[in-house]
Write an enzyme that holds these catalytic residues in place. Structure first.
Site, mmCIF file in Angstrom:
data_model
loop_
_atom_site.group_PDB
_atom_site.id
_atom_site.type_symbol
_atom_site.label_atom_id
_atom_site.label_comp_id
_atom_site.label_asym_id
_atom_site.label_seq_id
_atom_site.Cartn_x
_atom_site.Cartn_y
_atom_site.Cartn_z
ATOM 1 N N HIS A 167 23.139 -3.014 42.970
ATOM 2 C CA HIS A 167 23.370 -1.722 43.600
ATOM 3 C C HIS A 167 24.370 -0.891 42.800
ATOM 4 C CE1 HIS A 167 21.339 -2.558 47.548
ATOM 5 N NE2 HIS A 167 21.435 -3.782 47.039
ATOM 6 N N ASP A 181 25.216 4.271 49.156
ATOM 7 C CA ASP A 181 24.246 3.211 48.945
ATOM 8 C C ASP A 181 23.428 3.033 50.222
ATOM 9 O OD1 ASP A 181 23.586 0.667 47.106
ATOM 10 O OD2 ASP A 181 23.616 0.029 49.202
ATOM 11 N N THR A 230 18.307 2.006 46.138
ATOM 12 C CA THR A 230 18.225 1.285 44.872
ATOM 13 C C THR A 230 16.917 0.540 44.667
ATOM 14 O OG1 THR A 230 19.365 -0.592 45.902
ATOM 15 C CG2 THR A 230 20.716 0.973 44.696
#
Length: 269
Positions: free
Chosen positions: A16, A89, A111
């Protein structure tokens, strides 16, 4: 001089962090008026992760991208430009609530693939709107239809995190919160996943995904061959399945033959 600043918040994991840092580099390369701050949560026991994060200060343009290692006291909070957004994220979606409080738009950097994002969003709808218990698909021979897939997806390749009652709701809550952000940036490109990308038209995808990724590469995209997909790993990446050298060797030979038959000259070298 920077006129706008983005703050990046990656999940503390190599897959990530590296993806988000590379995207940050691309953004400052394309916009000379942009500066960035990346907040890094360090793993004390992960030497590879720590080596990578320690090398960042000397490997990027420090005038454009700064890295703040957390936890840290007396952080310099002066921005080098107006804060224009927070990029989170896919597993840091709870920060969107803070962004809303301070009036800053938030975006999610996904991701994984577009197909997996579509799978997460669809499972979340099945769970929350149709009241379907996703965990009932564990060990099922059912094939499921998802808008982001052209072909049915065997339930056996769903990642373990959505098949365990203790984790499925938390996992799919991230998908629900993604819908309320300013948008999702997906780590893919149109030529790789044309159907998956097109499936988002009109809408506002980790290690636990290995079986799903294998299905996409083998069946959906035809870029790999199957060695074994019908195994199960838990969230700690534990499994009782062992691949032999002969099985791996056979898979490599099969892939090379497939590429040769398709006319890929690179595989002949």
């Amino acid at each position: 001089m920077a006129y706008g600043e983005l703050v990046f918040i990656p999940t503390p994991g190599m897959g990530h962090l590296v993806s988000m840092v590379e995207m940050a580099k691309l953004l400052v390369h394309h916009d000379p008026q942009l500066s960035e701050t990346v907040l890094i949560i360090k793993f004390l026991l992960d030497s590879d992760f720590n080596s990578y994060t320690n090398s960042l200060a000397t490997s990027v343009d420090a005038a454009r991208i700064r890295f703040v290692h957390l936890p840290r006291v007396n952080i310099d909070t002066d921005l080098r430009g107006r804060l224009v957004g927070i990029i989170l994220d896919m597993f840091c979606t709870t920060v969107t609530e803070l962004a809303d409080e301070v009036g800053v738009p938030s975006y999610v950097f996904f991701t994984s693939s577009a197909a997996f994002l579509g799978l997460m969003l669809h499972l979340q709808l099945l769970q929350d709107k149709q009241r379907l218990d996703i965990t009932e698909f564990k060990d099922s021979a059912t094939e499921l239809d998802f808008p982001s897939f052209e072909k049915p997806l065997p339930a056996k390749v769903l990642c373990s995190v959505v098949l365990m009652k203790k984790s499925v709701r938390t996992f799919l809550e991230h998908a629900k919160m993604m819908r309320g952000t300013g948008g999702n940036v997906i780590n893919t490109f149109d030529e790789l996943e044309p159907h998956a990308v097109a499936s988002f038209a009109g809408l506002r995808p980790p290690a636990v995904k290995q079986q799903f990724n294998a299905f996409e590469l083998v069946v959906e995209l035809g870029l790999m061959v199957e060695i074994k997909m019908d195994y199960r790993v838990n969230f700690q990446m534990e499994s009782d399945v062992i691949m032999t050298a002969d099985e791996i060797g056979h898979g490599i030979q099969k892939l090379m033959g497939k590429l040769v038959a398709r006319g890929d000259r690179k595989c002949r070298r």
